[in-house]
Design a protein around this motif. Sequence first.
Motif, PDB file in Angstrom:
ATOM      1  N   ALA A   1      30.767  62.076  87.416  1.00 49.83           N
ATOM      2  CA  ALA A   1      31.141  61.135  88.469  1.00 49.83           C
ATOM      3  C   ALA A   1      30.089  61.053  89.568  1.00 49.83           C
ATOM      4  O   ALA A   1      30.066  60.081  90.335  1.00 49.83           O
ATOM      5  CB  ALA A   1      32.485  61.525  89.071  1.00 49.83           C
ATOM      6  N   ALA A   2      29.201  62.031  89.660  1.00 49.26           N
ATOM      7  CA  ALA A   2      28.138  62.014  90.670  1.00 49.26           C
ATOM      8  C   ALA A   2      26.954  61.144  90.262  1.00 49.26           C
ATOM      9  O   ALA A   2      26.063  60.886  91.082  1.00 49.26           O
ATOM     10  CB  ALA A   2      27.660  63.437  90.936  1.00 49.26           C
ATOM     11  N   LEU A   3      26.934  60.685  89.018  1.00 51.62           N
ATOM     12  CA  LEU A   3      25.816  59.864  88.537  1.00 51.62           C
ATOM     13  C   LEU A   3      26.021  58.411  88.941  1.00 51.62           C
ATOM     14  O   LEU A   3      27.145  57.918  88.976  1.00 51.62           O
ATOM     15  CB  LEU A   3      25.697  59.971  87.017  1.00 51.62           C
ATOM     16  CG  LEU A   3      25.427  61.380  86.479  1.00 51.62           C
ATOM     17  CD1 LEU A   3      25.491  61.385  84.955  1.00 51.62           C
ATOM     18  CD2 LEU A   3      24.085  61.919  86.973  1.00 51.62           C
ATOM     19  N   PRO A   4      24.925  57.685  89.213  1.00 53.43           N
ATOM     20  CA  PRO A   4      25.059  56.298  89.671  1.00 53.43           C
ATOM     21  C   PRO A   4      25.342  55.325  88.541  1.00 53.43           C
ATOM     22  O   PRO A   4      25.018  55.592  87.367  1.00 53.43           O
ATOM     23  CB  PRO A   4      23.688  56.015  90.289  1.00 53.43           C
ATOM     24  CG  PRO A   4      22.747  56.888  89.541  1.00 53.43           C
ATOM     25  CD  PRO A   4      23.530  58.146  89.248  1.00 53.43           C
ATOM     26  N   PRO A   5      25.944  54.177  88.855  1.00 56.27           N
ATOM     27  CA  PRO A   5      26.110  53.125  87.844  1.00 56.27           C
ATOM     28  C   PRO A   5      24.764  52.729  87.240  1.00 56.27           C
ATOM     29  O   PRO A   5      23.741  52.722  87.923  1.00 56.27           O
ATOM     30  CB  PRO A   5      26.711  51.959  88.642  1.00 56.27           C
ATOM     31  CG  PRO A   5      27.378  52.617  89.801  1.00 56.27           C
ATOM     32  CD  PRO A   5      26.521  53.799  90.156  1.00 56.27           C
ATOM     33  N   GLY A   6      24.790  52.407  85.960  1.00 51.80           N
ATOM     34  CA  GLY A   6      23.559  52.077  85.237  1.00 51.80           C
ATOM     35  C   GLY A   6      22.976  53.248  84.502  1.00 51.80           C
ATOM     36  O   GLY A   6      22.075  53.080  83.656  1.00 51.80           O
ATOM     37  N   THR A   7      23.455  54.482  84.800  1.00 51.91           N
ATOM     38  CA  THR A   7      22.918  55.660  84.119  1.00 51.91           C
ATOM     39  C   THR A   7      23.086  55.537  82.609  1.00 51.91           C
ATOM     40  O   THR A   7      24.197  55.304  82.118  1.00 51.91           O
ATOM     41  CB  THR A   7      23.626  56.945  84.605  1.00 51.91           C
ATOM     42  OG1 THR A   7      23.375  57.112  86.007  1.00 51.91           O
ATOM     43  CG2 THR A   7      23.136  58.156  83.851  1.00 51.91           C
ATOM     44  N   PRO A   8      22.017  55.678  81.829  1.00 51.70           N
ATOM     45  CA  PRO A   8      22.129  55.549  80.364  1.00 51.70           C
ATOM     46  C   PRO A   8      22.963  56.662  79.750  1.00 51.70           C
ATOM     47  O   PRO A   8      22.914  57.816  80.187  1.00 51.70           O
ATOM     48  CB  PRO A   8      20.670  55.636  79.899  1.00 51.70           C
ATOM     49  CG  PRO A   8      19.848  55.277  81.097  1.00 51.70           C
ATOM     50  CD  PRO A   8      20.616  55.801  82.265  1.00 51.70           C
ATOM     51  N   VAL A   9      23.731  56.308  78.743  1.00 47.94           N
ATOM     52  CA  VAL A   9      24.562  57.251  77.991  1.00 47.94           C
ATOM     53  C   VAL A   9      24.326  56.997  76.504  1.00 47.94           C
ATOM     54  O   VAL A   9      24.425  55.852  76.040  1.00 47.94           O
ATOM     55  CB  VAL A   9      26.056  57.063  78.323  1.00 47.94           C
ATOM     56  CG1 VAL A   9      26.914  57.993  77.467  1.00 47.94           C
ATOM     57  CG2 VAL A   9      26.327  57.304  79.812  1.00 47.94           C
ATOM     58  N   THR A  10      24.028  58.051  75.758  1.00 50.75           N
ATOM     59  CA  THR A  10      23.858  57.953  74.317  1.00 50.75           C
ATOM     60  C   THR A  10      24.912  58.825  73.639  1.00 50.75           C
ATOM     61  O   THR A  10      25.041  60.001  73.972  1.00 50.75           O
ATOM     62  CB  THR A  10      22.448  58.401  73.889  1.00 50.75           C
ATOM     63  OG1 THR A  10      21.463  57.602  74.561  1.00 50.75           O
ATOM     64  CG2 THR A  10      22.276  58.248  72.385  1.00 50.75           C
ATOM     65  N   ILE A  11      25.649  58.219  72.718  1.00 54.36           N
ATOM     66  CA  ILE A  11      26.711  58.949  72.000  1.00 54.36           C
ATOM     67  C   ILE A  11      26.316  59.033  70.533  1.00 54.36           C
ATOM     68  O   ILE A  11      26.167  57.989  69.861  1.00 54.36           O
ATOM     69  CB  ILE A  11      28.071  58.234  72.155  1.00 54.36           C
ATOM     70  CG1 ILE A  11      28.434  58.105  73.638  1.00 54.36           C
ATOM     71  CG2 ILE A  11      29.153  59.020  71.415  1.00 54.36           C
ATOM     72  CD1 ILE A  11      29.683  57.269  73.887  1.00 54.36           C
ATOM     73  N   ARG A  12      26.153  60.240  70.049  1.00 55.59           N
ATOM     74  CA  ARG A  12      25.791  60.456  68.638  1.00 55.59           C
ATOM     75  C   ARG A  12      27.015  60.964  67.883  1.00 55.59           C
ATOM     76  O   ARG A  12      27.801  61.757  68.435  1.00 55.59           O
ATOM     77  CB  ARG A  12      24.655  61.477  68.517  1.00 55.59           C
ATOM     78  CG  ARG A  12      23.370  61.016  69.224  1.00 55.59           C
ATOM     79  CD  ARG A  12      22.225  61.988  68.965  1.00 55.59           C
ATOM     80  NE  ARG A  12      21.019  61.572  69.671  1.00 55.59           N
ATOM     81  CZ  ARG A  12      20.686  62.004  70.875  1.00 55.59           C
ATOM     82  NH1 ARG A  12      21.461  62.872  71.507  1.00 55.59           N
ATOM     83  NH2 ARG A  12      19.586  61.586  71.451  1.00 55.59           N
ATOM     84  N   PRO A  13      27.202  60.546  66.625  1.00 52.02           N
ATOM     85  CA  PRO A  13      28.378  60.997  65.853  1.00 52.02           C
ATOM     86  C   PRO A  13      28.324  62.485  65.519  1.00 52.02           C
ATOM     87  O   PRO A  13      27.284  63.102  65.569  1.00 52.02           O
ATOM     88  CB  PRO A  13      28.316  60.142  64.588  1.00 52.02           C
ATOM     89  CG  PRO A  13      26.879  59.742  64.457  1.00 52.02           C
ATOM     90  CD  PRO A  13      26.344  59.634  65.856  1.00 52.02           C
TER      91      PRO A  13
END
Length: 296
Positions: free
Chosen positions: A284-296
């Motif tokens: 929640a401390a990260l700003p909007p736009g922060t990239p997120v990568t989800i790997r299976p």
Amino acid sequence: MGSTRRTGRWAMVAAVAVLLAAGGAVLMTRLSAPAARTPASAAPTMTAPSPSASPTPTPTRTPAPTYDLAGVPKVDVFALIPALHTDAHPSQKLSGEVVRPKADRAPVFASPGGEPVAYLPHTDPYGGTTVPVVERRDGWVKVLLVGRAHVPSHGDAGQLTGWLRADDVTTRTLPAQVEVDISKHRIDIVRGDDRERIAGDFAWGREETPTPHGRAFIMMVRAAPSLAYTRGRPVVYLSVQSPALDGFGGADVAVTAFHYHDAHSGAISNGCLRLGASAITALAALPPGTPVTIRP
């Protein structure tokens, strides 16, 4: 005799007139010269004027075309925009570079050039206006976008992309990215070469309601008091939506999110990533736009 003298004077006047007409510059040089006589055999000299430097032309820039965006849809979490494409390279790493519209609205294109098919607002109640860059071309940036091209029951509901003109946006680089590895049961916040493990145990989607895979970004962070299971902790909403659900909880969206839940281990959710309290606080401390990568 008088006639002869008059004839001689007129001949001299005529000769001077010819010299003035044909060699005025030479005569002026002689008149301006020092009093000493110039030998008859010496040719008169002239100083050529120094050529004046040509001013460097100021480059002119063709103004970017303006568009009437009244008839195109807004890019937001509720949008269905089939003219935009889903992410063709979801496994590629994001750089952390993000952009945001300078003006109230920035035209969004399906490909560089052509006509806009949507617009990205500068601000929106549900966020999604600071977006990661996935490709650059001369004068253009390709970005990830919120919304969907289709609901899952009618087509590909994957992460949207679109093109923006570089002149229409401001650019910055965010220091952190989030990496989720479901099979290895770990969630990290990565800052350069530093990797912070914030979760080694969390919950993800069931087989029939899987968590979407690939690259996305933080759309917004907001507390959701109506969701009792969060126990008042903030929800970190992502740009990507369920690959299986058209809507959820009576809404016509099915947004994936990080959120707190007492039960946060294994494949038990409707697609969201359930975490413990400390992990949600860190995200929640990260700003909007922060990239997120989800790997299976």
